[in-house]
Design an enzyme around this catalytic site. Structure first.
Site, PDB file in Angstrom:
ATOM      1  N   TYR A 223       0.868  -1.170   0.000  1.00 19.52           N
ATOM      2  CA  TYR A 223       0.000   0.000   0.000  1.00 19.52           C
ATOM      3  C   TYR A 223       0.910   1.226   0.000  1.00 19.52           C
ATOM      4  O   TYR A 223       1.685   1.430   0.930  1.00 19.52           O
ATOM      5  CB  TYR A 223      -0.915   0.012   1.232  1.00 19.52           C
ATOM      6  CG  TYR A 223      -2.068  -0.957   1.151  1.00 19.52           C
ATOM      7  CD1 TYR A 223      -3.294  -0.550   0.632  1.00 19.52           C
ATOM      8  CD2 TYR A 223      -1.932  -2.272   1.581  1.00 19.52           C
ATOM      9  CE1 TYR A 223      -4.363  -1.431   0.550  1.00 19.52           C
ATOM     10  CE2 TYR A 223      -2.990  -3.162   1.501  1.00 19.52           C
ATOM     11  CZ  TYR A 223      -4.206  -2.736   0.990  1.00 19.52           C
ATOM     12  OH  TYR A 223      -5.255  -3.613   0.907  1.00 19.52           O
ATOM     13  N   HIS A 256      -6.095  -1.554  -6.630  1.00 22.21           N
ATOM     14  CA  HIS A 256      -7.105  -0.521  -6.413  1.00 22.21           C
ATOM     15  C   HIS A 256      -6.449   0.749  -5.900  1.00 22.21           C
ATOM     16  O   HIS A 256      -5.307   0.737  -5.436  1.00 22.21           O
ATOM     17  CB  HIS A 256      -8.226  -0.993  -5.472  1.00 22.21           C
ATOM     18  CG  HIS A 256      -7.813  -1.176  -4.038  1.00 22.21           C
ATOM     19  ND1 HIS A 256      -7.526  -2.406  -3.492  1.00 22.21           N
ATOM     20  CD2 HIS A 256      -7.638  -0.285  -3.032  1.00 22.21           C
ATOM     21  CE1 HIS A 256      -7.202  -2.270  -2.222  1.00 22.21           C
ATOM     22  NE2 HIS A 256      -7.261  -0.986  -1.914  1.00 22.21           N
ATOM     23  N   HIS A 405     -17.710  -2.631   2.911  1.00 21.82           N
ATOM     24  CA  HIS A 405     -16.396  -2.766   3.556  1.00 21.82           C
ATOM     25  C   HIS A 405     -16.501  -3.674   4.763  1.00 21.82           C
ATOM     26  O   HIS A 405     -17.374  -3.508   5.620  1.00 21.82           O
ATOM     27  CB  HIS A 405     -15.886  -1.395   3.994  1.00 21.82           C
ATOM     28  CG  HIS A 405     -14.649  -1.464   4.849  1.00 21.82           C
ATOM     29  ND1 HIS A 405     -13.412  -1.743   4.317  1.00 21.82           N
ATOM     30  CD2 HIS A 405     -14.462  -1.320   6.180  1.00 21.82           C
ATOM     31  CE1 HIS A 405     -12.508  -1.747   5.289  1.00 21.82           C
ATOM     32  NE2 HIS A 405     -13.118  -1.504   6.432  1.00 21.82           N
TER      33      HIS A 405
END
Length: 592
Positions: A223, A256, A405
């Site tokens: 990330y 993403h 989520h």
């Protein structure tokens, strides 16, 4: 027709279709052909190298999906299909394979051992094959629902696509076992809503928020966080559309992306560009959480309704934005550079309505505990009638998009609208949800919510592979909240966690199993306040205690509270005392 022995039964039944590889042949003519203009608007790479690419189109009138599978370098065949969670066992498949002489195409399925069998009903229909400069193109179609128990039901929500590469010929289809193949999975939303694209305002401007030509780490998951800021004096604008920017060649690595706006309470944010879990990442970046844009593989540009836009800029709004890009690099490719990001389309002509974000579901609290060894444990959160009466405007709101989520154990999510005690409609549902695939999805139709309505969100979790209870933890050193608490699972299953989020701005990593509590890991923060209710303990087999040090630095730790609890019960530690600036607390000691 020559058939491969000994599968005469398969070929004689005409369940397989013989095709000639690398020749353009029309196998069937569509009753309703694929639209000539932009026939496959959705596209996603299947494998990390991008050698397999899937494109598709959806016909809601025929309830059919048309697929185009592009194979760059065909060896002895390829299989493609769908399964419940991305397994190659018990999968619904279509297979192109050769026996060395002839090549066959057929609808198939795999059993629980991965053995492939030809389906007695051929619901995948091959339309044509052709050789292109990019490779071999296979075009085929399949109905949403075939009423075949061996077939996957294509429905709204996440679909786990599976693939496999055949590197040598097989005499029969049933000689193929998925365990011996190069395989993988990809997640997409196949049934994209058919919504007209609204026109953009004439004064639309664009802003690109991108990673600055970074070197993608050669590891499975990264990330990457990058801070940028709006120009000085940037006034209030409306975002009306956003779209992905993916560096050419990295389509299979960029999983993403999200753009967050930082909290307006801080005048400045430090510049940073690096892994989100880096020890060098400034803690203040954890206050950049307001979502402006979110994109995931397979998604196209996101348009706001013509009457609404998402406000950013101006008074009361932070100038600082955080871009987060998730790189999925299972082959651990080295030396790849990337400048991917998101392009915002915005206008200074404010639309009639501000778009907003409402968060529904469960409170991040250790009280929300999931026992181990559960296959389908359900937790439900309620936005009550009193909540909507207080929070919503008199005419209510209209929900036009949704992002589901959960954390790592989430398997299903559904939000339902209830009015006057009756279930009115489902806002959003995903029965094949994956926490590894989260995107903002347009709803097929807007859902109107009135003051006094109730919104019910239920999450289904699977903890079959866990021996200890799973609770929610707020990790301020991460960019998101995680539900997998490996770091907080002590030897006997006792979990202690901070529950007062206001005291977290200086918090460091929690204690690990067996770690010495004297390492001064958890700072209370800069707040003068009383301690009652600060800690919550979830006990599975024993007793937990919390220790507190009145002054920072090395020295003895003084216990100020302990609790005994029956198994699988969550209780709150009532602690006394006053926390001064710089005071510290340690969590997670076991009393035998």
């Amino acid at each position: 027709m020559q058939v491969p022995s000994p599968s005469t039964r398969e070929a004689a039944s005409m369940y397989g279709t013989v095709v000639a590889i690398f020749l353009v042949i029309l196998v069937a003519t569509l009753q309703s052909s694929v639209p000539p203009e932009n026939p496959f608007p959705y596209r996603v790479p299947l494998d990390p190298e991008g050698s397999l690419e899937l494109s598709w189109n959806v016909s809601y009138t025929q309830k059919t999906v048309h697929f185009q599978l592009l194979v760059q370098e065909l060896k002895a065949g390829v299989l493609f299909g769908m399964s419940d969670r991305g397994e190659l066992e018990n999968a619904d498949l279509v297979v192109l394979w050769t026996d060395g002489d002839n090549t066959y195409f057929g609808d198939a399925w795999s059993d629980q051992r991965g053995q492939i069998h030809l389906d007695s009903r051929q619901d995948y229909q091959l339309l044509r094959t052709r050789r292109t400069p990019e490779g071999l193109s296979l075009i085929f179609k399949r109905p949403f629902d075939t009423c075949d128990p061996k077939d996957y039901l294509i429905e709204d929500g996440t679909v786990h696509l599976v693939y496999g590469v055949l590197e040598e010929p097989f005499r029969t289809l049933e000689a193929i076992n998925t365990s011996g193949l190069q395989t993988g999975l990809q997640r997409v939303q196949l049934l994209k809503p058919s919504i007209p694209i609204p026109a953009l305002p004439v004064d639309t401007h664009t802003m690109e928020i991108r990673t600055p030509d970074i070197l993608i780490p050669g590891q499975l998951t990264t990330y990457w966080c990058h801070i940028t800021e709006l120009p000085d004096g940037f006034s209030r604008h409306h975002i009306v559309m956003y779209e992905p920017i993916v560096t050419k060649g990295n389509e299979a690595l960029v999983h993403h992306m999200e753009v967050f706006q930082c909290a307006a309470q801080f005048e400045t944010f430090p510049q940073f560009s690096g892994p989100c879990d880096s020890k060098m990442k400034p803690g203040r970046l954890n206050y950049c959480r307001h979502v402006l844009a979110a994109w995931a593989l397979g998604a196209k540009a996101f348009y706001y309704p013509e009457e609404a836009g998402l406000a950013f800029g101006g008074n009361g709004s932070s100038r600082f934005l955080r871009l987060e890009v998730h790189y999925h690099n299972p082959l651990k490719i080295q030396g790849r550079r990337d400048s991917s990001g998101i392009r915002l389309h915005y206008t200074a002509t404010l639309r009639r309505f501000d778009a907003g974000i409402m968060e529904l579901g469960l409170v991040y609290s250790p009280v929300m505990a999931i026992p181990p060894r559960e296959t389908a444990f359900v937790l439900t959160g309620y936005c009550t009638d009193k909540c909507t009466q207080l929070a919503l405007p008199p005419l209510g709101i209209h929900i036009f998009a949704s992002q589901l989520h959960t954390h790592l154990t989430g398997r299903k999510v559904v939000t339902v609208l209830v009015r006057d005690g009756r279930e009115m409609e489902i806002v959003n549902r995903d029965d094949h949800y994956s926490p590894h695939f989260q995107e903002i999805r347009m709803l097929k139709k807007m859902v109107s919510v009135h003051p006094g309505d109730v919104l019910v969100t239920s999450c289904t979790y699977n903890t079959e592979d866990r021996e200890l209870a799973t609770v929610v933890e707020i990790l301020p050193q991460e960019t998101r909240v995680h539900g997998a608490l490996a770091k907080l699972q002590l030897r006997l299953g006792i979990v202690v966690d901070v529950v007062d989020a206001h005291l977290l701005q200086d918090t460091k990593a929690p204690l690990r199993d067996g770690e010495d509590a004297r390492q001064d890991r958890c700072l209370v923060g800069r707040h003068h306040r009383r301690l009652p209710g600060l800690f919550t303990a979830f006990t599975r087999w024993g007793t937990a205690r919390v220790v507190f040090r009145s002054q920072p630095g090395p020295g003895p730790l003084r216990p100020i509270g302990h609790v005994s609890s029956p198994p699988h019960r969550s209780v709150r530690l009532v602690l006394s005392g006053t926390a001064a600036p710089g005071d510290s607390a340690a969590r997670g000691n076991l009393l035998r």
